[in-house]
Structures are given as C-alpha cells and as structure tokens.
Design a protein around this motif. Structure first.
Motif, mmCIF file in Angstrom:
data_model
loop_
_atom_site.group_PDB
_atom_site.id
_atom_site.type_symbol
_atom_site.label_atom_id
_atom_site.label_comp_id
_atom_site.label_asym_id
_atom_site.label_seq_id
_atom_site.Cartn_x
_atom_site.Cartn_y
_atom_site.Cartn_z
ATOM 1 N N GLU A 60 0.842 -1.196 0.000
ATOM 2 C CA GLU A 60 0.000 0.000 0.000
ATOM 3 C C GLU A 60 0.877 1.247 0.000
ATOM 4 O O GLU A 60 0.607 2.217 -0.712
ATOM 5 C CB GLU A 60 -0.902 0.027 1.226
ATOM 6 C CG GLU A 60 -1.960 -1.042 1.297
ATOM 7 C CD GLU A 60 -2.837 -0.856 2.525
ATOM 8 O OE1 GLU A 60 -3.868 -0.159 2.429
ATOM 9 O OE2 GLU A 60 -2.497 -1.401 3.589
ATOM 10 N N LEU A 61 1.917 1.216 0.821
ATOM 11 C CA LEU A 61 2.855 2.332 0.889
ATOM 12 C C LEU A 61 3.500 2.576 -0.474
ATOM 13 O O LEU A 61 3.749 3.718 -0.865
ATOM 14 C CB LEU A 61 3.932 2.025 1.931
ATOM 15 C CG LEU A 61 4.947 3.111 2.264
ATOM 16 C CD1 LEU A 61 4.260 4.284 2.937
ATOM 17 C CD2 LEU A 61 6.028 2.558 3.172
ATOM 18 N N MET A 62 3.737 1.509 -1.225
ATOM 19 C CA MET A 62 4.304 1.609 -2.573
ATOM 20 C C MET A 62 3.278 2.128 -3.579
ATOM 21 O O MET A 62 3.626 2.466 -4.709
ATOM 22 C CB MET A 62 4.805 0.239 -3.019
ATOM 23 C CG MET A 62 5.962 -0.313 -2.207
ATOM 24 S SD MET A 62 6.208 -2.096 -2.472
ATOM 25 C CE MET A 62 6.666 -2.109 -4.219
ATOM 26 N N ASN A 63 1.994 2.129 -3.160
ATOM 27 C CA ASN A 63 0.879 2.540 -4.026
ATOM 28 C C ASN A 63 0.691 1.613 -5.221
ATOM 29 O O ASN A 63 0.287 2.045 -6.301
ATOM 30 C CB ASN A 63 1.046 3.988 -4.499
ATOM 31 C CG ASN A 63 0.891 4.980 -3.380
ATOM 32 O OD1 ASN A 63 -0.003 4.844 -2.549
ATOM 33 N ND2 ASN A 63 1.766 5.977 -3.322
ATOM 34 N N VAL A 64 0.962 0.316 -5.026
ATOM 35 C CA VAL A 64 0.677 -0.646 -6.085
ATOM 36 C C VAL A 64 -0.838 -0.728 -6.250
ATOM 37 O O VAL A 64 -1.578 -0.866 -5.268
ATOM 38 C CB VAL A 64 1.263 -2.031 -5.748
ATOM 39 C CG1 VAL A 64 0.948 -3.029 -6.860
ATOM 40 C CG2 VAL A 64 2.777 -1.926 -5.550
ATOM 41 N N ALA A 65 -1.311 -0.617 -7.472
ATOM 42 C CA ALA A 65 -2.750 -0.535 -7.745
ATOM 43 C C ALA A 65 -3.506 -1.706 -7.118
ATOM 44 O O ALA A 65 -3.087 -2.867 -7.221
ATOM 45 C CB ALA A 65 -2.989 -0.502 -9.257
ATOM 46 N N ASN A 66 -4.605 -1.363 -6.444
ATOM 47 C CA ASN A 66 -5.552 -2.306 -5.832
ATOM 48 C C ASN A 66 -5.035 -2.990 -4.572
ATOM 49 O O ASN A 66 -5.732 -3.828 -3.995
ATOM 50 C CB ASN A 66 -6.013 -3.384 -6.838
ATOM 51 C CG ASN A 66 -6.871 -2.803 -7.939
ATOM 52 O OD1 ASN A 66 -7.585 -1.821 -7.732
ATOM 53 N ND2 ASN A 66 -6.811 -3.399 -9.121
ATOM 54 N N ALA A 67 -3.844 -2.655 -4.103
ATOM 55 C CA ALA A 67 -3.306 -3.322 -2.915
ATOM 56 C C ALA A 67 -4.236 -3.170 -1.713
ATOM 57 O O ALA A 67 -4.506 -4.141 -0.996
ATOM 58 C CB ALA A 67 -1.922 -2.779 -2.585
ATOM 59 N N THR A 68 -4.736 -1.958 -1.485
ATOM 60 C CA THR A 68 -5.573 -1.705 -0.320
ATOM 61 C C THR A 68 -6.842 -2.544 -0.344
ATOM 62 O O THR A 68 -7.222 -3.152 0.667
ATOM 63 C CB THR A 68 -5.931 -0.211 -0.237
ATOM 64 O OG1 THR A 68 -4.725 0.546 -0.087
ATOM 65 C CG2 THR A 68 -6.843 0.075 0.944
ATOM 66 N N ARG A 69 -7.490 -2.616 -1.480
ATOM 67 C CA ARG A 69 -8.761 -3.358 -1.582
ATOM 68 C C ARG A 69 -8.533 -4.867 -1.462
ATOM 69 O O ARG A 69 -9.373 -5.586 -0.912
ATOM 70 C CB ARG A 69 -9.472 -3.014 -2.885
ATOM 71 C CG ARG A 69 -9.892 -1.561 -2.978
ATOM 72 C CD ARG A 69 -10.739 -1.309 -4.209
ATOM 73 N NE ARG A 69 -11.997 -2.024 -4.161
ATOM 74 C CZ ARG A 69 -12.839 -2.142 -5.200
ATOM 75 N NH1 ARG A 69 -12.527 -1.579 -6.369
ATOM 76 N NH2 ARG A 69 -13.967 -2.818 -5.083
ATOM 77 N N ILE A 70 -7.398 -5.345 -1.965
ATOM 78 C CA ILE A 70 -7.097 -6.778 -1.855
ATOM 79 C C ILE A 70 -6.837 -7.145 -0.396
ATOM 80 O O ILE A 70 -7.342 -8.150 0.115
ATOM 81 C CB ILE A 70 -5.891 -7.150 -2.739
ATOM 82 C CG1 ILE A 70 -6.251 -6.941 -4.215
ATOM 83 C CG2 ILE A 70 -5.471 -8.598 -2.502
ATOM 84 C CD1 ILE A 70 -5.054 -6.987 -5.146
ATOM 85 N N ILE A 71 -6.051 -6.324 0.290
ATOM 86 C CA ILE A 71 -5.742 -6.574 1.701
ATOM 87 C C ILE A 71 -7.020 -6.570 2.531
ATOM 88 O O ILE A 71 -7.169 -7.345 3.479
ATOM 89 C CB ILE A 71 -4.739 -5.525 2.215
ATOM 90 C CG1 ILE A 71 -3.376 -5.718 1.533
ATOM 91 C CG2 ILE A 71 -4.590 -5.589 3.727
ATOM 92 C CD1 ILE A 71 -2.404 -4.579 1.757
ATOM 93 N N ALA A 72 -7.975 -5.709 2.153
ATOM 94 C CA ALA A 72 -9.248 -5.623 2.863
ATOM 95 C C ALA A 72 -10.200 -6.756 2.488
ATOM 96 O O ALA A 72 -11.296 -6.862 3.056
ATOM 97 C CB ALA A 72 -9.906 -4.276 2.578
ATOM 98 N N GLY A 73 -9.818 -7.598 1.528
ATOM 99 C CA GLY A 73 -10.662 -8.702 1.106
ATOM 100 C C GLY A 73 -11.728 -8.327 0.106
ATOM 101 O O GLY A 73 -12.649 -9.114 -0.167
ATOM 102 N N GLU A 74 -11.603 -7.131 -0.477
ATOM 103 C CA GLU A 74 -12.625 -6.653 -1.411
ATOM 104 C C GLU A 74 -12.352 -7.072 -2.859
ATOM 105 O O GLU A 74 -13.255 -7.046 -3.693
ATOM 106 C CB GLU A 74 -12.717 -5.122 -1.346
ATOM 107 C CG GLU A 74 -13.148 -4.599 0.020
ATOM 108 C CD GLU A 74 -13.050 -3.095 0.109
ATOM 109 O OE1 GLU A 74 -12.680 -2.450 -0.894
ATOM 110 O OE2 GLU A 74 -13.332 -2.549 1.202
ATOM 111 N N LEU A 75 -11.109 -7.446 -3.157
ATOM 112 C CA LEU A 75 -10.740 -7.902 -4.492
ATOM 113 C C LEU A 75 -9.834 -9.116 -4.358
ATOM 114 O O LEU A 75 -9.122 -9.262 -3.352
ATOM 115 C CB LEU A 75 -9.992 -6.804 -5.267
ATOM 116 C CG LEU A 75 -10.775 -5.599 -5.778
ATOM 117 C CD1 LEU A 75 -9.814 -4.589 -6.409
ATOM 118 C CD2 LEU A 75 -11.831 -6.024 -6.803
ATOM 119 N N PRO A 76 -9.805 -9.991 -5.367
ATOM 120 C CA PRO A 76 -8.888 -11.128 -5.313
ATOM 121 C C PRO A 76 -7.453 -10.682 -5.584
ATOM 122 O O PRO A 76 -7.230 -9.650 -6.231
ATOM 123 C CB PRO A 76 -9.411 -12.044 -6.436
ATOM 124 C CG PRO A 76 -10.079 -11.120 -7.396
ATOM 125 C CD PRO A 76 -10.682 -10.033 -6.563
#
Length: 533
Positions: free
Chosen positions: A134-150
C-alpha cells in the motif's frame, strides 16, 4: 492495467556493469573468506512475506535479490532488474529482468515477482507487512488486503518471462526506493506451494541471492554459503556468512574481542572507552532508526493512558539528555520527533519540549499529572515491557527512575523478542519498548507507522493525521505535510520518542566493504571481503 508508452515518455535506468570485489592498494585477500556477525535475537522468519525485523531483513538480503539493490551510499542500483522504464504519467513501471537463476538452477522470471507480491497482499498469507505494498501505491493493494478484491487484481503482471509491469494508483516519487525491501523479493512458487511453511528450512529454501542457507539453529546461529548459481557469483569474494545469536551484548563484545565475531554492537556507555582503545574498530554513524515507548491506546490498554495529559507528562518527564549523554554515550541524539533527523529532506518541527530545560519539563509534567488526578499521593501504576537486551534494560530502569518522583510507579517486564512482538501485535501491554527503522531513505516509512491502518501496535488514531498521510501520496511537496504530521504526534503523544539511533559498532578492520554512508545501514555480503591480517 496496461499502459501504452510513447518513446519520449521513457526514463531508462541502464544496467551497471558488475565489478569484482577488489582489494585496495596494499591489501591482500585472506585465504579464508568468512564473515561472522552478532545477532541479538533469533531470526523470526526467513519468508520475505512474513519477516518483520531488521535482523531478518539483513539475512533475506543475502538469500534473495529484488528488482533493485542499494549501493554503499544508499543510492538505488539494478538488482534482478537490468533496466526499467517509467511512463510519462509516472503510473507504470516496466522492468526488464537480467538472466538470473534460482539456487536450484531454475530461471528467475517476472512471474516469480507477480506470485510473491500477490502472496504478500493475500489475506490468507497474514503478512504483517502487507501494508508495505500500500505504501508503494501498487494498484488495488488496499482493496485486496481488505478482502474486497482477489489477489490477481494487484497492479503487477508478467508481460513475458523477462518483463515485469507494475501499475501504481498514483505517482510515487519514492517508488524505486522501496524495491530493495525484503517484502518485494521474489519467491519460487513451485517450492512454496509444494513445501508450505517448511519451504524456508535448511535444505528446502531456494533463493536467488548471492548466498544460500546452509544451516539455521534457531536462536543459536545461521550460516550462509556462496551461491554458485547467482548471476554475479564470479564477483562474490566471501564463501561463508554466519550470524551468531548472543542475547547479552556484553558477552557478545567479549566474544568479538576474543576474535570470534567480526562485528558487534557496542554496549551502552562503552563507546568513549572503546573508541579510545580501538580507534580503528569503534565506529558511530547515523542510523535511520528511532527508539520509543509505545502506549497501548486500544480498548485493552490502561484507561489512564487515554488521557493525553498523562501521555504528555510521561514524555516530558523522560530525561533524554541523560539517556544519550550518560547511558548510551554513542553519538545518539534525543528524539522529539518520530522521524530520524538524518532522513533525506526531513524538516523537523519546532517542538516546544525540545526548547525546554529538563527541570521545566519535569515541572510541567507534574502539573499535567495533577490535572489528570495523579501524583505522589495518588500514584499511577503502569507496566513497561521490553525485549531481552542489556541496553533496553538500562533504559527501562532509567525511565522508571525518571517517572517515580512524579508519582508514576513502573513495573518492568522483560520478555523474549517473539513474545514481545506477539504481545504488541495483540495489544497485550501497557507501554512497550519499540524501535522503527526506515525501510528506505524517506520520512514516510516512519510516519506511515502511525496511520490508523498502519503497523501502529498501540492503535492510536487521528483523522487529520490519516488525511495528511493520504494527501502525501500525491502531493508534489511532502515536506510541510510530514512536518504537520510530526506536530500532531507531538501534541497527541501516542508514544514517548526517546532517541534517534547511531550505528555504534566494533568492526574487524580485516573486513572491508561494509557501508558506513548509508543511513538505512543496508549491507550486502556480496560486496564484503576479508583481507589478510
């Protein structure tokens, strides 16, 4: 996620030629190319996705290699990535991998990085460092970690075996600096999936670094041997790297002086004597780590610490000058900010506490505690937890003595490192000794720690602070945002910031190549060599 590149939009980092380790004029390589260094604690994990500590990162940097490495000054240089390209909008990076191999002879591919990064953010992995992507701002990292995306929706893909594309959610000036961090290292998918958690055991671990795991006796020692499959093995001088765990720093120093260790931390208070007795061996250099006593502000924490006046009083009552000048005596500096003073571009705020004398601080601390209902006649009882180390013990005893006249009775609780970190992660403490080291030379690794969704073991939360850190990811000038974030920390006191580190070590003069100008103290055994004595 794919972006189209115009030729004018490319920024190309050309591959640097490999340089063999060469002794300087008048030096002769020793017949035995070994390096043995001190470890305070057992290495908690050799899995790049699961390691959380500095000592583990030091070992992982030898066993694995990421897209980028750091040179002796901390500048980024090519690792597995021979070249890279950045799109004009700064949102897409394309890396061309060199012809590198795993230690079992298999090729290192772009897919290995894709698998590794997806594994970090996959909630099933339970990586404590998932936030780093997330700190690196890799796209979709936050939503994946939250379980919202695979995990397969992460902004990283293999165009082919030698081409890796990374898509960011926002332009990130420090992105390349993150790529030498262990969390970003590739891992061999087939080995991990076949062996499960046992894949990091001696005989099982397959890496792509300059060294391979020869043995690991948990809490005793770890031995690495030169990796013949490493792409630049011809230019690696050391044959063996060994880390030896000694929980008592004074015992470790004795073993260094007996010739058993090549590098050891100097115990608190001994640098002045050792620098005089061994001027060619005792060193003190800035080291981007900060030491603190973290408050547990979660629902499980003491009610008294919910009162900001109590937290402010504890910060004011700690005599940092005595700690650095009389206890540590190794070039450390008092900390009135979380970010280390030597971090590139950091502007420290003008903290009121820094301009006060200690008697003034102590007087104000007593007044704040009285307002909160505490004092010598109505004492406050707290437990301070720290992990096994003589220096931590000395500082904890000093803190206990500083706070006692204020009516704060501190019980000291010494536990082993793994127990210490597990309790912090589960908020099973009142106050806990902790230190944080920059993952790269920028203020954000420190300040992101205190985000509501950051590592943040004490569970402090502040909406303005979170907004500032979110804004800093896209702001053209981060300095004022970081400065305001530090001001909030000074006001809210989620932890008592104690001191900024210096790397205070005894170094065997026969060992050459150890970097002394890299503020993060990242070292690579492939750049070290031993000269004949």
């Amino acid at each position: 996620m794919t972006k189209l590149f115009a030729p004018t939009a490319l920024i190309v980092a050309l591959s640097l030629p490999a340089h063999a380790v060469q002794p300087a004029e008048g030096e002769t390589l020793a017949d035995s190319q070994t390096y043995t260094y001190w470890l305070l604690d057992a290495i908690k994990s050799l899995d790049p996705a699961k390691n959380t500590d500095v000592e583990g990162s030091d070992v992982l940097r030898q066993l694995f290699e990421g897209l980028m490495n750091e040179d002796a000054t901390g500048a980024m240089v090519p690792g597995v990535a021979e070249t890279h390209q950045e799109s004009e909008d700064g949102l897409t990076y394309t890396f061309t991998l060199r012809d590198a191999k795993w230690s079992n002879g298999d090729p290192v591919t772009a897919g290995d990085f894709v698998y590794a990064w997806r594994r970090v953010v996959n909630p099933d992995t339970a990586s404590e460092y998932a936030w780093f992507l997330e700190l690196m701002n890799v796209a979709n990292a936050t939503r994946i970690i939250a379980g919202e995306l695979p995990p397969d929706q992460l902004g990283v893909r293999a165009i082919d075996d030698r081409t890796l594309e990374v898509t960011l959610s926002t332009r990130t000036p420090y992105f390349l600096k993150t790529l030498s961090h262990a969390t970003t290292f590739p891992v061999p998918q087939a080995v991990v999936e076949r062996l499960g958690d046992a894949w990091t055991q001696p005989g099982n671990l397959v890496g792509n670094g300059a060294f391979v795991l020869e043995s690991h006796n948990l809490g005793v020692d770890i031995t690495l041997a030169k990796n013949p499959e490493y792409w630049d093995a011809a230019n690696v001088a050391l044959d063996t790297v060994r880390g030896v765990t000694v929980n008592d720093n004074n015992v470790a120093l004795t073993r260094y002086l007996a010739g058993e260790l090549d590098r050891v931390q100097i115990p608190a208070g001994q640098y002045p004597r050792l620098s005089q007795d061994y001027p060619d061996q005792a060193v003190s250099i800035p080291y981007a780590c900060s030491y603190a006593y973290v408050f547990n502000l979660s629902d499980k924490g003491p009610e008294a610490l919910k009162d900001v006046r109590v937290r402010q009083a504890l910060s004011l009552g700690l005599n940092r000058d005595i700690i650095v000048d009389q206890v540590l005596q190794g070039g450390q500096k008092p900390a009135y900010s979380w970010t280390h003073w030597a971090i590139e571009g950091f502007q420290s705020p003008d903290a009121d506490i820094a301009g006060m004398t200690q008697p003034e601080r102590t007087e104000k601390a007593a007044a704040l505690l009285a307002e909160a209902g505490y004092g010598p006649d109505s004492p406050l009882a707290l437990t301070l937890q720290y992990n096994t180390d003589e220096n931590h013990k000395k500082l904890a005893i000093a803190a206990q003595q500083f706070w006692k006249p204020l009516g704060v009775n501190i019980t000291l609780n010494n536990v082993e490192w793994k127990v210490h970190t597990d309790r912090m992660q589960s908020q099973d403490f009142d106050m806990a000794r902790y230190a944080w080291c920059a993952d790269y030379n920028e203020a954000s690794p420190f300040l992101d720690w205190f985000r509501t969704d950051g590592y943040n073991s004490g569970k402090w939360s502040n909406a303005e602070y979170d907004a500032l850190m979110a804004h800093s990811k896209t702001a053209p000038d981060t300095a004022p945002l970081y400065k305001r974030a530090e001001e909030i920390l000074a006001e809210e006191v989620p932890a008592v910031f104690v001191y900024h580190y210096a790397k205070v070590d005894m170094l065997n003069p026969a060992i050459k190549g150890i970097p002394t100008q890299n503020v993060t103290n990242s070292w690579y055994a492939k750049g070290l060599y031993r000269i004949a004595e």
